[in-house]
Enzyme design. Structure first.
Site, PDB file in Angstrom:
ATOM      1  N   LYS A  18      67.505  37.296 179.950  1.00  0.00           N
ATOM      2  CA  LYS A  18      69.109  36.981 180.496  1.00  0.00           C
ATOM      3  C   LYS A  18      70.007  36.113 179.644  1.00  0.00           C
ATOM      4  O   LYS A  18      71.062  36.190 179.753  1.00  0.00           O
ATOM      5  CB  LYS A  18      69.120  36.305 182.162  1.00  0.00           C
ATOM      6  CG  LYS A  18      68.651  35.264 182.114  1.00  0.00           C
ATOM      7  CD  LYS A  18      68.554  34.758 183.563  1.00  0.00           C
ATOM      8  CE  LYS A  18      67.774  33.363 183.761  1.00  0.00           C
ATOM      9  NZ  LYS A  18      68.143  32.644 185.140  1.00  0.00           N
ATOM     10  N   HIS A  28      61.185  50.247 172.754  1.00  0.00           N
ATOM     11  CA  HIS A  28      60.019  49.307 172.829  1.00  0.00           C
ATOM     12  C   HIS A  28      60.017  48.058 172.221  1.00  0.00           C
ATOM     13  O   HIS A  28      59.265  47.460 171.433  1.00  0.00           O
ATOM     14  CB  HIS A  28      58.626  49.936 172.263  1.00  0.00           C
ATOM     15  CG  HIS A  28      58.329  51.165 172.834  1.00  0.00           C
ATOM     16  ND1 HIS A  28      57.782  51.139 174.169  1.00  0.00           N
ATOM     17  CD2 HIS A  28      58.638  52.461 172.797  1.00  0.00           C
ATOM     18  CE1 HIS A  28      57.536  52.371 174.590  1.00  0.00           C
ATOM     19  NE2 HIS A  28      58.038  53.161 173.661  1.00  0.00           N
ATOM     20  N   ALA A  66      56.026  45.427 153.441  1.00  0.00           N
ATOM     21  CA  ALA A  66      55.208  46.113 154.687  1.00  0.00           C
ATOM     22  C   ALA A  66      54.071  45.531 154.564  1.00  0.00           C
ATOM     23  O   ALA A  66      53.241  45.389 153.666  1.00  0.00           O
ATOM     24  CB  ALA A  66      55.390  47.516 154.402  1.00  0.00           C
TER      25      ALA A  66
END
Length: 153
Positions: free
Chosen positions: A29, A42, A127
């Site tokens: 919130k 996700h 990466a």
């Protein structure tokens, strides 16, 4: 206009215009999210989080309390952030570490970003890298631990 997928759980009302939130994402919130962002499926975003405009967060990323993500940042799939130097179950620090991702930075897939650091403006993180200290602006860092490879424009 925002597009918030019906299978996401978005508790905040602090989302800018033209931001997309895809399925199976949870946003608590007090999180603040800017305009024209793309929050993929996700993704979990905690309360004490500020995300700027034009940010892309790919699937499988958790944005923990204390993260500040400026405008035009790309966060690749499964990037891992931390915010507690000495984590213990059910024992919380007085304050979580603050991590800042500066404007225009990009973080590659599966990189790990330790808490309390700053990734500079337009920096690139390769990466799979493990970032353990501040990354200056306009530099490419890769490896474990991540280290500077070269300057970038």
């Amino acid at each position: 206009m925002n597009r918030i997928h019906s299978l996401s759980d978005v508790q905040t009302t602090n989302i800018g215009i033209d931001t997309f939130v895809w399925q199976f994402s949870i946003i608590l919130k007090n999180a603040v999210i800017g305009n024209n962002c793309n929050i993929n499926c996700h993704v979990f975003i905690e309360n004490d989080v500020i995300i700027g405009d034009n940010v892309t967060i790919k699937p499988g990323v958790q944005i923990w309390d204390g993260l500040r993500i400026e405008d035009n940042v790309f966060i690749g799939p499964n990037v891992t952030f931390t915010n507690d130097r000495y984590p213990r179950s059910k024992k919380y620090p007085e304050e979580f570490q603050q991590t800042i991702i500066k404007k225009g930075a990009s973080i590659g897939a599966n990189a790990t970003i330790l808490g309390g650091i700053t990734i500079g403006t337009n920096a690139l993180i390769g990466a799979g890298s493990v970032v353990t200290k501040d990354v200056p602006a306009n530099e490419l860092w890769v490896g474990n631990p991540a280290r500077k490879i070269k300057n970038i424009e």
